[in-house]
Design a protein around this motif. Structure first.
Motif, PDB file in Angstrom:
ATOM      1  N   GLU A   1       4.073  -6.393  -2.389  1.00  0.00           N
ATOM      2  CA  GLU A   1       3.367  -6.748  -3.618  1.00  0.00           C
ATOM      3  C   GLU A   1       2.757  -5.534  -4.311  1.00  0.00           C
ATOM      4  OE1 GLU A   1       3.015  -8.147  -0.721  1.00  0.00           O
ATOM      5  OE2 GLU A   1       3.331 -10.313  -0.909  1.00  0.00           O
ATOM      6  N   ALA A   2       2.572  -4.447  -3.572  1.00  0.00           N
ATOM      7  CA  ALA A   2       1.991  -3.245  -4.164  1.00  0.00           C
ATOM      8  C   ALA A   2       2.905  -2.631  -5.224  1.00  0.00           C
ATOM      9  CB  ALA A   2       1.695  -2.212  -3.079  1.00  0.00           C
ATOM     10  N   PHE A   3       4.170  -2.999  -5.197  1.00  0.00           N
ATOM     11  CA  PHE A   3       5.125  -2.437  -6.148  1.00  0.00           C
ATOM     12  C   PHE A   3       5.366  -3.351  -7.345  1.00  0.00           C
ATOM     13  CE2 PHE A   3       6.046  -0.577  -2.032  1.00  0.00           C
ATOM     14  CZ  PHE A   3       6.127   0.776  -2.329  1.00  0.00           C
ATOM     15  N   PHE A   4       4.609  -4.453  -7.412  1.00  0.00           N
ATOM     16  CA  PHE A   4       4.780  -5.394  -8.518  1.00  0.00           C
ATOM     17  C   PHE A   4       3.870  -5.000  -9.680  1.00  0.00           C
ATOM     18  CE2 PHE A   4       5.822  -9.079  -5.387  1.00  0.00           C
ATOM     19  CZ  PHE A   4       6.938  -8.388  -4.976  1.00  0.00           C
ATOM     20  N   GLY A   5       4.222  -5.410 -10.852  1.00  0.00           N
ATOM     21  CA  GLY A   5       3.371  -5.205 -12.015  1.00  0.00           C
ATOM     22  C   GLY A   5       3.463  -3.792 -12.575  1.00  0.00           C
ATOM     23  N   ASP A   6       2.686  -3.546 -13.592  1.00  0.00           N
ATOM     24  CA  ASP A   6       2.739  -2.274 -14.315  1.00  0.00           C
ATOM     25  C   ASP A   6       1.631  -1.310 -13.894  1.00  0.00           C
ATOM     26  OD1 ASP A   6       4.943  -3.118 -15.845  1.00  0.00           O
ATOM     27  OD2 ASP A   6       3.604  -4.250 -17.161  1.00  0.00           O
ATOM     28  N   SER A   7       0.692  -1.768 -13.078  1.00  0.00           N
ATOM     29  CA  SER A   7      -0.394  -0.898 -12.636  1.00  0.00           C
ATOM     30  C   SER A   7      -0.014  -0.218 -11.325  1.00  0.00           C
ATOM     31  CB  SER A   7      -1.679  -1.701 -12.427  1.00  0.00           C
ATOM     32  OG  SER A   7      -2.659  -0.910 -11.791  1.00  0.00           O
ATOM     33  N   PHE A   8      -0.370   1.060 -11.201  1.00  0.00           N
ATOM     34  CA  PHE A   8      -0.083   1.808  -9.977  1.00  0.00           C
ATOM     35  C   PHE A   8      -1.219   1.685  -8.964  1.00  0.00           C
ATOM     36  CE2 PHE A   8       2.232   4.828 -13.024  1.00  0.00           C
ATOM     37  CZ  PHE A   8       3.375   4.042 -12.975  1.00  0.00           C
ATOM     38  N   LEU A   9      -2.294   0.988  -9.319  1.00  0.00           N
ATOM     39  CA  LEU A   9      -3.476   0.955  -8.471  1.00  0.00           C
ATOM     40  C   LEU A   9      -3.160   0.405  -7.085  1.00  0.00           C
ATOM     41  CD1 LEU A   9      -6.486   1.416  -8.166  1.00  0.00           C
ATOM     42  CD2 LEU A   9      -6.882  -0.871  -9.090  1.00  0.00           C
ATOM     43  N   ASP A  10      -2.438  -0.693  -7.013  1.00  0.00           N
ATOM     44  CA  ASP A  10      -2.119  -1.295  -5.721  1.00  0.00           C
ATOM     45  C   ASP A  10      -1.317  -0.341  -4.852  1.00  0.00           C
ATOM     46  OD1 ASP A  10      -3.445  -3.590  -6.358  1.00  0.00           O
ATOM     47  OD2 ASP A  10      -1.661  -4.700  -6.951  1.00  0.00           O
ATOM     48  N   ALA A  11      -0.341   0.330  -5.437  1.00  0.00           N
ATOM     49  CA  ALA A  11       0.486   1.275  -4.681  1.00  0.00           C
ATOM     50  C   ALA A  11      -0.367   2.419  -4.148  1.00  0.00           C
ATOM     51  CB  ALA A  11       1.612   1.808  -5.559  1.00  0.00           C
ATOM     52  N   ARG A  12      -1.271   2.934  -4.990  1.00  0.00           N
ATOM     53  CA  ARG A  12      -2.145   4.027  -4.545  1.00  0.00           C
ATOM     54  C   ARG A  12      -3.059   3.574  -3.419  1.00  0.00           C
ATOM     55  NH1 ARG A  12      -3.812   5.445 -10.654  1.00  0.00           N
ATOM     56  NH2 ARG A  12      -2.029   6.723 -11.277  1.00  0.00           N
ATOM     57  N   GLN A  13      -3.634   2.389  -3.570  1.00  0.00           N
ATOM     58  CA  GLN A  13      -4.553   1.882  -2.551  1.00  0.00           C
ATOM     59  C   GLN A  13      -3.836   1.657  -1.225  1.00  0.00           C
ATOM     60  OE1 GLN A  13      -6.170  -1.583  -4.530  1.00  0.00           O
ATOM     61  NE2 GLN A  13      -7.946  -0.454  -5.292  1.00  0.00           N
ATOM     62  N   GLU A  14      -2.614   1.167  -1.289  1.00  0.00           N
ATOM     63  CA  GLU A  14      -1.857   0.931  -0.064  1.00  0.00           C
ATOM     64  C   GLU A  14      -1.589   2.235   0.680  1.00  0.00           C
ATOM     65  OE1 GLU A  14      -0.257  -1.897   1.649  1.00  0.00           O
ATOM     66  OE2 GLU A  14      -2.041  -2.661   0.678  1.00  0.00           O
ATOM     67  N   VAL A  15      -1.172   3.263  -0.037  1.00  0.00           N
ATOM     68  CA  VAL A  15      -0.905   4.557   0.595  1.00  0.00           C
ATOM     69  C   VAL A  15      -2.198   5.141   1.157  1.00  0.00           C
ATOM     70  CG1 VAL A  15      -0.112   6.922   0.234  1.00  0.00           C
ATOM     71  CG2 VAL A  15       1.107   5.023  -0.833  1.00  0.00           C
ATOM     72  N   SER A  16      -3.287   5.040   0.410  1.00  0.00           N
ATOM     73  CA  SER A  16      -4.576   5.570   0.875  1.00  0.00           C
ATOM     74  C   SER A  16      -5.052   4.841   2.130  1.00  0.00           C
ATOM     75  CB  SER A  16      -5.629   5.441  -0.230  1.00  0.00           C
ATOM     76  OG  SER A  16      -5.270   6.186  -1.362  1.00  0.00           O
ATOM     77  N   ALA A  17      -4.796   3.531   2.199  1.00  0.00           N
ATOM     78  CA  ALA A  17      -5.248   2.742   3.346  1.00  0.00           C
ATOM     79  C   ALA A  17      -4.528   3.156   4.632  1.00  0.00           C
ATOM     80  CB  ALA A  17      -5.024   1.261   3.077  1.00  0.00           C
ATOM     81  N   LEU A  18      -3.316   3.677   4.490  1.00  0.00           N
ATOM     82  CA  LEU A  18      -2.575   4.102   5.685  1.00  0.00           C
ATOM     83  C   LEU A  18      -3.198   5.347   6.315  1.00  0.00           C
ATOM     84  CD1 LEU A  18       1.091   3.576   4.443  1.00  0.00           C
ATOM     85  CD2 LEU A  18      -0.167   2.158   6.053  1.00  0.00           C
ATOM     86  N   LYS A  19      -3.801   6.199   5.478  1.00  0.00           N
ATOM     87  CA  LYS A  19      -4.499   7.411   5.932  1.00  0.00           C
ATOM     88  C   LYS A  19      -3.620   8.246   6.856  1.00  0.00           C
ATOM     89  CE  LYS A  19      -9.035   5.310   5.345  1.00  0.00           C
ATOM     90  NZ  LYS A  19     -10.301   4.890   5.975  1.00  0.00           N
ATOM     91  N   GLN A  20      -4.082   8.457   8.076  1.00  0.00           N
ATOM     92  CA  GLN A  20      -3.361   9.319   9.008  1.00  0.00           C
ATOM     93  C   GLN A  20      -2.319   8.572   9.835  1.00  0.00           C
ATOM     94  OE1 GLN A  20      -3.823  12.633   8.787  1.00  0.00           O
ATOM     95  NE2 GLN A  20      -5.240  12.070   7.139  1.00  0.00           N
ATOM     96  N   THR A  21      -2.153   7.282   9.583  1.00  0.00           N
ATOM     97  CA  THR A  21      -1.180   6.526  10.371  1.00  0.00           C
ATOM     98  C   THR A  21       0.041   6.182   9.522  1.00  0.00           C
ATOM     99  OG1 THR A  21      -2.361   4.474   9.829  1.00  0.00           O
ATOM    100  CG2 THR A  21      -2.881   5.539  11.930  1.00  0.00           C
ATOM    101  N   LEU A  22       0.494   7.162   8.759  1.00  0.00           N
ATOM    102  CA  LEU A  22       1.700   6.957   7.973  1.00  0.00           C
ATOM    103  C   LEU A  22       2.898   6.762   8.892  1.00  0.00           C
ATOM    104  CD1 LEU A  22       1.317   9.696   5.218  1.00  0.00           C
ATOM    105  CD2 LEU A  22       1.396   7.250   4.814  1.00  0.00           C
ATOM    106  N   PRO A  23       3.812   5.876   8.527  1.00  0.00           N
ATOM    107  CA  PRO A  23       5.054   5.771   9.288  1.00  0.00           C
ATOM    108  C   PRO A  23       5.937   6.989   9.007  1.00  0.00           C
ATOM    109  CG  PRO A  23       5.167   4.392   7.344  1.00  0.00           C
ATOM    110  CD  PRO A  23       3.768   4.946   7.388  1.00  0.00           C
TER     111      PRO A  23
END
Length: 208
Positions: free
Chosen positions: A159-181
């Motif tokens: 759902e982070a990739f839906f819509g025209d706002s990038f906010l969700d995508a940014r928040q999702e990446v930030s929430a992963l922090k140091q545990t990126l896959p």
């Protein structure tokens, strides 16, 4: 796949197939399949062997026509649906048939397991895919601790990739922090609501 591979030669091309157990759940209703696993294991294995063979033939054909890797989606198989014993006896066994066959054909495999798979780490250690894809319900920290050395993919809510706002995508990446896959990707199937600029935003954040 052949047409795509001829037009995007510099970009890795990932094809996809349905895992044998999930395919069986499409051909039968889910309750019938689960009852068959419990009461008729011989018949169930026969069905899954047939589906595995045909799926592998198709997956190898995808590779021969230009796919660099094959994504095997198996949304019916995790512990929440099958439980650990059935997962090992049925899902793991036939996922490995596909993974082994793809490796013999010189193709990489990615196995996607839906829902929280933290309770399946012992079984996933025996999963012979080159990469394990998970959705956002699974704790990446726990999975990485339990599966050292395994390549992990996924984790961002689709759902982070839906819509025209990038906010969700940014928040999702930030929430992963140091545990990126190892490979950041939508955690489950995307739909027509997904917007290409959101994917570019995630790419730019990660490359920075």
């Amino acid at each position: 796949i052949r047409i795509l591979s001829s037009n995007i030669k510099e970009t890795p091309l990932i094809a996809d197939v349905c895992g044998p157990v999930s395919l069986a759940a499409c051909l039968l209703d889910a309750k019938t399949l689960l009852k068959s696993m419990a009461k008729d294991p011989f018949g169930t294995h026969g069905l899954l062997e047939l589906l595995s063979k045909n799926t592998l033939d198709y997956a190898v054909a995808l590779k021969e026509n230009g796919a660099d890797a094959v994504f095997i989606t198996d949304n019916f198989s995790p512990a929440l649906t099958l439980g650990r014993p059935f997962f090992r006896e049925y899902a793991l066994r036939y996922l490995n048939v596909l993974c082994d066959g793809l490796r013999e054909a010189g193709c990489l495999s990615i196995a996607h397991l839906c829902s929280d798979v933290a309770g399946l780490t012992a079984e996933i250690q025996d999963l012979r895919s080159d990469c394990v894809s998970v959705d956002s319900e699974t704790s990446l920290r726990l999975l990485k601790e339990s599966l050292p050395g395994r390549k992990i993919m996924g984790s961002i809510k689709a759902e982070a990739f839906f819509g025209d706002s990038f906010l969700d995508a940014r928040q999702e990446v930030s929430a992963l922090k140091q545990t990126l896959p190892d490979i950041v990707a939508p955690s489950c199937g995307i739909t027509r609501e997904a917007r290409l600029p959101a994917f570019r935003e995630v790419r730019d954040i990660l490359s920075g």
